[in-house]
Design a protein around this motif. Sequence first.
Motif, short mmCIF file in Angstrom:
data_model
loop_
_atom_site.label_atom_id
_atom_site.label_comp_id
_atom_site.label_asym_id
_atom_site.label_seq_id
_atom_site.Cartn_x
_atom_site.Cartn_y
_atom_site.Cartn_z
N THR A 1 -44.81 -42.04 -13.49
CA THR A 1 -43.74 -41.40 -12.73
C THR A 1 -42.75 -42.45 -12.26
O THR A 1 -43.11 -43.40 -11.58
CB THR A 1 -44.30 -40.63 -11.52
OG1 THR A 1 -45.19 -39.61 -11.98
CG2 THR A 1 -43.17 -39.98 -10.73
N ARG B 1 -42.54 -39.16 -16.44
CA ARG B 1 -41.89 -38.17 -15.58
C ARG B 1 -40.78 -38.90 -14.84
O ARG B 1 -41.04 -39.79 -14.04
CB ARG B 1 -42.87 -37.55 -14.58
CG ARG B 1 -43.82 -36.54 -15.18
CD ARG B 1 -44.70 -35.94 -14.09
NE ARG B 1 -43.92 -35.18 -13.14
CZ ARG B 1 -43.65 -33.87 -13.27
NH1 ARG B 1 -44.12 -33.20 -14.30
NH2 ARG B 1 -42.93 -33.23 -12.36
N CYS C 1 -36.18 -33.15 -12.97
CA CYS C 1 -37.21 -34.03 -13.50
C CYS C 1 -37.24 -33.89 -15.01
O CYS C 1 -37.17 -32.77 -15.54
CB CYS C 1 -38.57 -33.66 -12.88
SG CYS C 1 -39.96 -34.62 -13.50
#
Length: 208
Positions: free
Chosen positions: A114, A166, A155
């Motif tokens: 992420t 992500r 996202c």
Amino acid sequence: MAKSQQQSRLRRLLVVESARIMADEGVVDFRVAKEKAARRLGAGGDAQQDWPSNAEIEEELQSRLQLFHGQVHEAELRQLREQAVQAMQWLAEFRPRLTGPVLTGTATRHVPVTLHLFVDAPESVIFFLMDQKVVYEEVWQRLHYGDAPARDYPCLKLNFAGADLRLVLFDLDEDRRSPASPVDGRPLRRATLAQLQKLLAESVPNPV
């Protein structure tokens, strides 16, 4: 057995089973892991306010990864962090910050990398990916800031250098305040590329 003892025992069982599900089955969402654990333990009808906190489960998850996965986990985590370095170098113009389990050390091979990006407009990242001919999926990420109402952020989900990414897109000035961690509610930890490279340099990989 007294009711309080039963609740305490159930809470502990939910902690252990939730952590096992996250470590062994690739579940990354705490709530999903707890619900799955509750069904398996026949505790679906119990009051959810008696369920364990995310912090309790993360602590158990860290212990489980060290105890049962050891060097394999260390190797997988290092690989994910090295892939994060490559992705951050690739996305350098968007001032990427690493966050989540890959940074905190509880990531397994199932967990995506992420990155928080800071942009003048989400389209700038989309145009970048289109120029690179990268396939991506658009979703939304809901984040909290203390007692303030939750906010939804764009996202992008994609694969780069063998890693699932992500990319959460923030405004340019939102690098000064971090959203709340889903684990303990404190400001979410973020790392720059330089900080991640330093973390990798300080950790010595062990042979598997």
